[in-house]
Design a protein around this motif. Structure first.
Motif, PDB file in Angstrom:
ATOM      1  N   LYS A 198      37.641 -47.878 -33.480  1.00  0.00           N
ATOM      2  CA  LYS A 198      36.866 -49.076 -33.141  1.00  0.00           C
ATOM      3  C   LYS A 198      35.396 -48.720 -32.906  1.00  0.00           C
ATOM      4  O   LYS A 198      35.074 -47.572 -32.574  1.00  0.00           O
ATOM      5  CB  LYS A 198      37.442 -49.803 -31.930  1.00  0.00           C
ATOM      6  CG  LYS A 198      37.377 -49.045 -30.635  1.00  0.00           C
ATOM      7  CD  LYS A 198      37.875 -49.969 -29.523  1.00  0.00           C
ATOM      8  CE  LYS A 198      37.560 -49.385 -28.167  1.00  0.00           C
ATOM      9  NZ  LYS A 198      37.869 -50.267 -27.076  1.00  0.00           N
ATOM     10  N   VAL A 199      34.567 -49.698 -33.096  1.00  0.00           N
ATOM     11  CA  VAL A 199      33.148 -49.492 -32.800  1.00  0.00           C
ATOM     12  C   VAL A 199      33.028 -49.360 -31.280  1.00  0.00           C
ATOM     13  O   VAL A 199      33.620 -50.138 -30.537  1.00  0.00           O
ATOM     14  CB  VAL A 199      32.313 -50.689 -33.312  1.00  0.00           C
ATOM     15  CG1 VAL A 199      30.861 -50.570 -32.854  1.00  0.00           C
ATOM     16  CG2 VAL A 199      32.392 -50.779 -34.832  1.00  0.00           C
ATOM     17  N   GLY A 200      32.322 -48.343 -30.829  1.00  0.00           N
ATOM     18  CA  GLY A 200      32.117 -48.173 -29.381  1.00  0.00           C
ATOM     19  C   GLY A 200      33.302 -47.532 -28.677  1.00  0.00           C
ATOM     20  O   GLY A 200      33.518 -47.770 -27.482  1.00  0.00           O
ATOM     21  N   PHE A 201      34.077 -46.730 -29.375  1.00  0.00           N
ATOM     22  CA  PHE A 201      35.264 -46.077 -28.784  1.00  0.00           C
ATOM     23  C   PHE A 201      34.906 -45.297 -27.516  1.00  0.00           C
ATOM     24  O   PHE A 201      35.697 -45.195 -26.592  1.00  0.00           O
ATOM     25  CB  PHE A 201      35.877 -45.129 -29.834  1.00  0.00           C
ATOM     26  CG  PHE A 201      37.137 -44.441 -29.418  1.00  0.00           C
ATOM     27  CD1 PHE A 201      38.366 -45.067 -29.557  1.00  0.00           C
ATOM     28  CD2 PHE A 201      37.103 -43.155 -28.876  1.00  0.00           C
ATOM     29  CE1 PHE A 201      39.540 -44.433 -29.177  1.00  0.00           C
ATOM     30  CE2 PHE A 201      38.270 -42.507 -28.483  1.00  0.00           C
ATOM     31  CZ  PHE A 201      39.495 -43.148 -28.636  1.00  0.00           C
ATOM     32  N   TYR A 202      33.692 -44.735 -27.473  1.00  0.00           N
ATOM     33  CA  TYR A 202      33.302 -43.899 -26.319  1.00  0.00           C
ATOM     34  C   TYR A 202      32.515 -44.663 -25.253  1.00  0.00           C
ATOM     35  O   TYR A 202      31.970 -44.041 -24.333  1.00  0.00           O
ATOM     36  CB  TYR A 202      32.486 -42.683 -26.813  1.00  0.00           C
ATOM     37  CG  TYR A 202      33.272 -41.816 -27.780  1.00  0.00           C
ATOM     38  CD1 TYR A 202      34.358 -41.062 -27.352  1.00  0.00           C
ATOM     39  CD2 TYR A 202      32.932 -41.763 -29.139  1.00  0.00           C
ATOM     40  CE1 TYR A 202      35.092 -40.280 -28.243  1.00  0.00           C
ATOM     41  CE2 TYR A 202      33.653 -40.981 -30.029  1.00  0.00           C
ATOM     42  CZ  TYR A 202      34.733 -40.249 -29.578  1.00  0.00           C
ATOM     43  OH  TYR A 202      35.453 -39.478 -30.456  1.00  0.00           O
ATOM     44  N   ASP A 203      32.437 -45.989 -25.388  1.00  0.00           N
ATOM     45  CA  ASP A 203      31.615 -46.771 -24.454  1.00  0.00           C
ATOM     46  C   ASP A 203      31.957 -46.496 -22.989  1.00  0.00           C
ATOM     47  O   ASP A 203      31.076 -46.466 -22.136  1.00  0.00           O
ATOM     48  CB  ASP A 203      31.774 -48.278 -24.732  1.00  0.00           C
ATOM     49  CG  ASP A 203      30.948 -48.704 -25.933  1.00  0.00           C
ATOM     50  OD1 ASP A 203      30.206 -47.844 -26.471  1.00  0.00           O
ATOM     51  OD2 ASP A 203      31.057 -49.870 -26.362  1.00  0.00           O
ATOM     52  N   MET A 204      33.248 -46.323 -22.701  1.00  0.00           N
ATOM     53  CA  MET A 204      33.660 -46.076 -21.315  1.00  0.00           C
ATOM     54  C   MET A 204      33.739 -44.579 -21.026  1.00  0.00           C
ATOM     55  O   MET A 204      33.311 -44.116 -19.978  1.00  0.00           O
ATOM     56  CB  MET A 204      35.057 -46.688 -21.032  1.00  0.00           C
ATOM     57  CG  MET A 204      35.161 -48.154 -21.366  1.00  0.00           C
ATOM     58  SD  MET A 204      34.018 -49.122 -20.383  1.00  0.00           S
ATOM     59  CE  MET A 204      35.035 -49.463 -18.973  1.00  0.00           C
ATOM     60  N   SER A 205      34.304 -43.813 -21.974  1.00  0.00           N
ATOM     61  CA  SER A 205      34.593 -42.399 -21.694  1.00  0.00           C
ATOM     62  C   SER A 205      33.361 -41.501 -21.806  1.00  0.00           C
ATOM     63  O   SER A 205      33.300 -40.444 -21.178  1.00  0.00           O
ATOM     64  CB  SER A 205      35.681 -41.896 -22.638  1.00  0.00           C
ATOM     65  OG  SER A 205      35.293 -42.125 -23.982  1.00  0.00           O
ATOM     66  N   CYS A 206      32.385 -41.903 -22.609  1.00  0.00           N
ATOM     67  CA  CYS A 206      31.173 -41.091 -22.766  1.00  0.00           C
ATOM     68  C   CYS A 206      30.058 -42.000 -23.282  1.00  0.00           C
ATOM     69  O   CYS A 206      29.677 -41.947 -24.452  1.00  0.00           O
ATOM     70  CB  CYS A 206      31.444 -39.949 -23.757  1.00  0.00           C
ATOM     71  SG  CYS A 206      30.085 -38.756 -23.837  1.00  0.00           S
ATOM     72  N   PRO A 207      29.547 -42.838 -22.357  1.00  0.00           N
ATOM     73  CA  PRO A 207      28.636 -43.905 -22.788  1.00  0.00           C
ATOM     74  C   PRO A 207      27.393 -43.423 -23.534  1.00  0.00           C
ATOM     75  O   PRO A 207      26.842 -44.161 -24.337  1.00  0.00           O
ATOM     76  CB  PRO A 207      28.242 -44.596 -21.480  1.00  0.00           C
ATOM     77  CG  PRO A 207      29.141 -44.071 -20.423  1.00  0.00           C
ATOM     78  CD  PRO A 207      29.814 -42.841 -20.913  1.00  0.00           C
ATOM     79  N   GLU A 259      27.506 -50.078 -38.269  1.00  0.00           N
ATOM     80  CA  GLU A 259      28.223 -49.759 -37.038  1.00  0.00           C
ATOM     81  C   GLU A 259      29.334 -48.774 -37.371  1.00  0.00           C
ATOM     82  O   GLU A 259      30.216 -49.079 -38.186  1.00  0.00           O
ATOM     83  CB  GLU A 259      28.808 -51.029 -36.434  1.00  0.00           C
ATOM     84  CG  GLU A 259      27.725 -51.902 -35.816  1.00  0.00           C
ATOM     85  CD  GLU A 259      28.318 -52.907 -34.842  1.00  0.00           C
ATOM     86  OE1 GLU A 259      27.920 -52.902 -33.673  1.00  0.00           O
ATOM     87  OE2 GLU A 259      29.198 -53.679 -35.279  1.00  0.00           O
ATOM     88  N   VAL A 260      29.278 -47.602 -36.777  1.00  0.00           N
ATOM     89  CA  VAL A 260      30.259 -46.559 -37.083  1.00  0.00           C
ATOM     90  C   VAL A 260      31.486 -46.739 -36.193  1.00  0.00           C
ATOM     91  O   VAL A 260      31.360 -46.777 -34.965  1.00  0.00           O
ATOM     92  CB  VAL A 260      29.643 -45.155 -36.852  1.00  0.00           C
ATOM     93  CG1 VAL A 260      30.686 -44.062 -37.070  1.00  0.00           C
ATOM     94  CG2 VAL A 260      28.440 -44.942 -37.759  1.00  0.00           C
ATOM     95  N   GLU A 261      32.639 -46.856 -36.828  1.00  0.00           N
ATOM     96  CA  GLU A 261      33.875 -46.872 -36.042  1.00  0.00           C
ATOM     97  C   GLU A 261      34.149 -45.447 -35.567  1.00  0.00           C
ATOM     98  O   GLU A 261      33.967 -44.489 -36.320  1.00  0.00           O
ATOM     99  CB  GLU A 261      35.042 -47.347 -36.910  1.00  0.00           C
ATOM    100  CG  GLU A 261      34.939 -48.818 -37.282  1.00  0.00           C
ATOM    101  CD  GLU A 261      36.005 -49.245 -38.286  1.00  0.00           C
ATOM    102  OE1 GLU A 261      36.123 -50.456 -38.500  1.00  0.00           O
ATOM    103  OE2 GLU A 261      36.701 -48.385 -38.853  1.00  0.00           O
ATOM    104  N   THR A 262      34.595 -45.332 -34.319  1.00  0.00           N
ATOM    105  CA  THR A 262      34.909 -44.002 -33.777  1.00  0.00           C
ATOM    106  C   THR A 262      36.322 -44.016 -33.194  1.00  0.00           C
ATOM    107  O   THR A 262      36.983 -45.054 -33.157  1.00  0.00           O
ATOM    108  CB  THR A 262      33.867 -43.594 -32.711  1.00  0.00           C
ATOM    109  OG1 THR A 262      33.567 -44.737 -31.891  1.00  0.00           O
ATOM    110  CG2 THR A 262      32.583 -43.090 -33.345  1.00  0.00           C
ATOM    111  N   GLY A 263      36.756 -42.822 -32.746  1.00  0.00           N
ATOM    112  CA  GLY A 263      38.123 -42.692 -32.240  1.00  0.00           C
ATOM    113  C   GLY A 263      38.919 -41.705 -33.081  1.00  0.00           C
ATOM    114  O   GLY A 263      40.119 -41.532 -32.880  1.00  0.00           O
ATOM    115  N   ARG A 264      38.233 -41.054 -34.047  1.00  0.00           N
ATOM    116  CA  ARG A 264      38.910 -40.029 -34.856  1.00  0.00           C
ATOM    117  C   ARG A 264      39.201 -38.809 -33.981  1.00  0.00           C
ATOM    118  O   ARG A 264      38.472 -38.534 -33.032  1.00  0.00           O
ATOM    119  CB  ARG A 264      38.012 -39.551 -36.012  1.00  0.00           C
ATOM    120  CG  ARG A 264      37.673 -40.594 -37.022  1.00  0.00           C
ATOM    121  CD  ARG A 264      36.630 -40.084 -38.019  1.00  0.00           C
ATOM    122  NE  ARG A 264      36.132 -41.197 -38.822  1.00  0.00           N
ATOM    123  CZ  ARG A 264      35.234 -42.080 -38.397  1.00  0.00           C
ATOM    124  NH1 ARG A 264      34.704 -41.956 -37.185  1.00  0.00           N
ATOM    125  NH2 ARG A 264      34.859 -43.085 -39.161  1.00  0.00           N
TER     126      ARG A 264
END
Ligand code: HEM
Length: 330
Positions: free
Chosen positions: A33-42, A146-151
């Motif tokens: 998802k876009v913003g995968f690290y928003d909470m874990s590494c803003p 917008e780069v999807e992250t979570g890989r």
């Protein structure tokens, strides 16, 4: 008439909506998802951006190999960072012939080191590479998306898999279409992503057959513009293995739409570029890109990059988050 117009616009609206929804559903199903690290590494995306901007301030030519690195990562075992691994026996992807001109691994290392300081063990190397590819295009005045992250990162790198999965500059259109199709990418993606050849370099050995001995009779490639072939022969002598060639002469450090014009004038550097004119569908995508404005190409490029970034991803509990992008965790 008004009712017909209404029906058509409803139909188009529903198609766009269903396309957006299915794209969203697909990325969700994959665990991206876009913003995968928003909470874990803003600060993750900001940290990567800073590393790219700092490095490219010193050397703009790094942008092209960084984009290519992401493509070469995704086409071999999926976008899971296998292209970044160093094996002791050197039988890793990096040492496969198509990867020998890749550069910029130290930028990935720098970004990862900064991320490990900020939030250890959280951000994958494969996501760093996906973000770096986007940020590098922004520096070259190219598109943003917008780069999807979570890989998550893979554990294996194999030289022969790189050889068999990466397209060759000598490929014809049917093998290019088949190779892209096997990765879930269609003909439009093939054309749009080939537009990445608006930046960076190739090298003489990739085109000497087109210049000197195309069918074994000392001839040149009839699909290469004769004036362009003459000027390329001045740069590349038959045995030259090292000289670099700008793929979009004059603007190889700027991401723009000129690739499509070049190819349509038979001035694409590789046979694989020229081949895009050999299939009705790829040809018409190419000519459409040429006629459209820059914003259409930029938008399409972002869409295809997001699609490419979904190939074979590891998410959830699969793989690992490498501490050092060059080796799997002990
Ligand atoms: C369609 C099949 C493709 C083939 C056969 C192909 C082949 C090649 C080859 C042979 C080079 C020259 C590398 C060198 O000598 O340094 C190159 C460069 C490059 N390719 Fe492709 N490519 C393809 C698709 C793509 C895609 C999908 C992208 C990215 C979206 C891409 C981005 C680049 C970039 C940016 C460079 C310049 C690299 C540099 O300056 O170091 N290519 N490609």
């Amino acid at each position: 008439m008004a009712a017909l117009k209404m029906t058509i616009s409803c139909f188009v609206f529903l198609q766009v909506l269903s396309c957006l929804l299915s794209s969203f559903a697909l990325s969700k199903a994959l665990g991206l998802k876009v913003g995968f690290y928003d909470m874990s590494c803003p600060k993750a995306e900001l940290i990567v951006k800073k590393s790219v901007f700092e490095a490219m301030k010193k050397d703009l030519t790094l942008g092209a190999p960084l984009l290519r690195m992401f493509f070469h990562d995704c086409f071999v075992r999926g976008c899971e960072g296998s292209v970044l691994l160093d094996l002791k026996n050197k039988k890793d992807e990096k040492n496969a012939i198509p990867n020998l001109f890749l550069r910029g691994f130290e930028i990935i290392d720098d970004a990862k080191a900064a991320l490990e300081k900020e939030c250890p063990g959280i951000v994958s190397c494969s996501d760093v590479l996906a973000l770096v590819a986007r940020d590098a295009m922004v520096v070259l005045n190219g598109p943003s998306w917008e780069v999807e992250t979570g890989r998550r990162d893979g554990l294996v790198s194999n030289i022969s898999e790189a050889l068999s999965n990466l397209p060759s500059p000598f490929n014809n259109i049917s093998s290019l279409i088949t190779q892209f199709h096997s990765k879930g990418l269609n003909k439009k993606d093939l054309v749009v992503l080939s537009g990445g050849h608006t930046i960076g370099n190739g090298h003489c050995p990739q085109i000497t057959n087109r210049l000197y001995n195309f069918t074994g009779k000392g001839d040149s490639d009839p699909n290469l513009d004769t004036g362009y072939a003459t000027s390329l022969r001045k740069i590349c002598k038959p045995t030259d293995t090292t000289t670099a060639l700008e793929m979009d002469p004059g603007s190889f450090k700027t991401f723009d739409e000129s690739y499509f014009k070049l190819v349509s004038k038979r001035r694409g550097l590789f046979q694989s570029d020229a081949a895009l004119l050999d299939n009705q569908e790829t040809k018409s995508y190419l000519l459409n890109q040429m006629k459209s404005d820059r914003s259409t190409f930029f938008k399409d490029f972002g869409v295809s990059m997001v699609k490419m970034g979904r190939i074979g991803v590891l998410t959830g509990k699969a793989g690992q988050i490498r501490k050092n992008c060059r080796m799997v965790n002990k």
